[in-house]
Design an enzyme around this catalytic site. Sequence first.
Site: not given
Ligand code: NDP
Length: 494
Positions: A191, A266, A300, A396
């Site tokens: 996903k 991660e 990250c 972050e």
């Molecule tokens: P999320 O952690 O919410 O999203 C990452 C993935 O998880 C996406 O595919 C998202 O889908 C999915 N997801 C969201 N909610 C759920 C759930 N309840 N159950 C299962 N899967 C879920 O990141 P955001 O896009 O909201 O970004 C927010 C913040 O997260 C950023 O500002 C950053 O600080 C951090 N982040 C960290 C990352 C890293 O590499 N460690 C990568 C991305 C973000 P969908 O996109 O449809 O919401």
Amino acid sequence: MSTPVVSSHPDAPAIGDTRLLIDGERVDAAEGATFDIYNPSTGAVLAQVAEGRKEDIDRAVKAAKRAFEWGPWHDMKPAERAKAIWRLGDLLLEHDAELGGLETLDNGKPFLQAKGGDVVAAAGLFHYMSGWATKIEGSTIPISFPGRFHTYTRREALGVVGLIVPWNFPLTIAAWKCAPALAAGNTIVLKPSEVTPLTALRLGELALEAGIPPGVLNVVPGLGADAGAALTEHPDVAKVSFTGSTATGRAIVRGAVGNLKKVTLELGGKAPNIIMADADVEAAIAGSSDGVFYNQGEACAAASRLFAHRSVYDRVVEGISKAAEAIKVGDGFDPESFIGPLVSKAHHEKVAGYLDLGREQGTVAAGGTYSSEGGWFVKPTVLTDMGDESKVVQEEIFGPVVNVLPFDDTDEVIRRANATPYGLTAGVWTENVGTAHRIAEALQAGTVWVNCYGVFDAAMPYGGFKESGWGREMGGVVLDDYTETKTVCIKVGD
Ligand code: NDP
């Protein structure tokens, strides 16, 4: 549902089919739902993508379960699996311009970086992991139980794995997860983020072309709270590997409780990057600038807390500010752009909020501004005079923002570097080998880079201490997270 190209740039590829990929077929979502994705450089709608929901996740999991339990994948010898996985790596390279262009359209990142960085790294994962497919071995175990026994272990695939991927490196992080999952013989429901689903869908198609049978790699774009949650909670999914925010990571853990599936996380970071008094300061400034600003700071691993020894602090502030000002921000298809727009309107607003807070609480040494219309651009920003406890230093931001923080001695900087809930990556710049080893040992981080920053390789394990996650991506160790160990104990005599 395919949509014509929105960008007129010659490097912008056609978007192609945006339906789900289940059991080797492109299909509409069961409820016929779609969602819009946007071009971050303009804010305009880029395409409509099929929105997978609970029922679609269930369809995909069923297909993956069938493919795991019987059929060509189940019967494939490790060497055949290795060949198909290697071929997938080759196909990514053969389609580097298309995949890089899709990443630029969808995420905004510069095309040259997407093509020469993200796609190459993703291909490297498949090439590296293909070699492991023939080397996942158990061992024979001499036991002391009375009698005669032949005892050995087998390392077996888990079954269906759910891979939930974020938007910052959509293809590369998908490869971090898919490559070892396939090498170990699992089947997949992937996903992607709702913000950046395009390269994951192409990855699924290319996997079929590489000879990975239908049903082995299913791709279901959808919303996190719906499709992501359904995948996490699904009773036939043996493991979820997630990359994203720490808050969503906690939701994943709660969702996985039902069948106690395995979970790899991660999560976020707030990396300390330390420039010691004896460092090659010019090299440290250049490396630290790339370390925090690359990929718009949407990483990250972003080196967002830059600790500079007081004796070099002014030089570092001046140097990194000059580096920030020199960075060209613009449309990802402009070859001069080193950073593109942020990924989404919501994320742009979040980062802008941190910039406003930084301006109120500290000093803006460079940048500090953001676009108010059109694309979602932010200037690379250097903040100083911030307290360690401020939100801007602790949280972050996931944007091109660095805090420069002075320090006086080694014990102090180690203590301050470790004083966040995160523990993903860290950097140290020093010419003294003893100092390098001492600090590398003391930092609570899954990866410590010395006199470099942001070096990633398929062979290097990557993951976090503390609230930055569970388990590791990449390297040989990741295969432990995609296999079960079975012990077989055979009585062969008294
Ligand atoms: P999320 O952690 O919410 O999203 C990452 C993935 O998880 C996406 O595919 C998202 O889908 C999915 N997801 C969201 N909610 C759920 C759930 N309840 N159950 C299962 N899967 C879920 O990141 P955001 O896009 O909201 O970004 C927010 C913040 O997260 C950023 O500002 C950053 O600080 C951090 N982040 C960290 C990352 C890293 O590499 N460690 C990568 C991305 C973000 P969908 O996109 O449809 O919401």
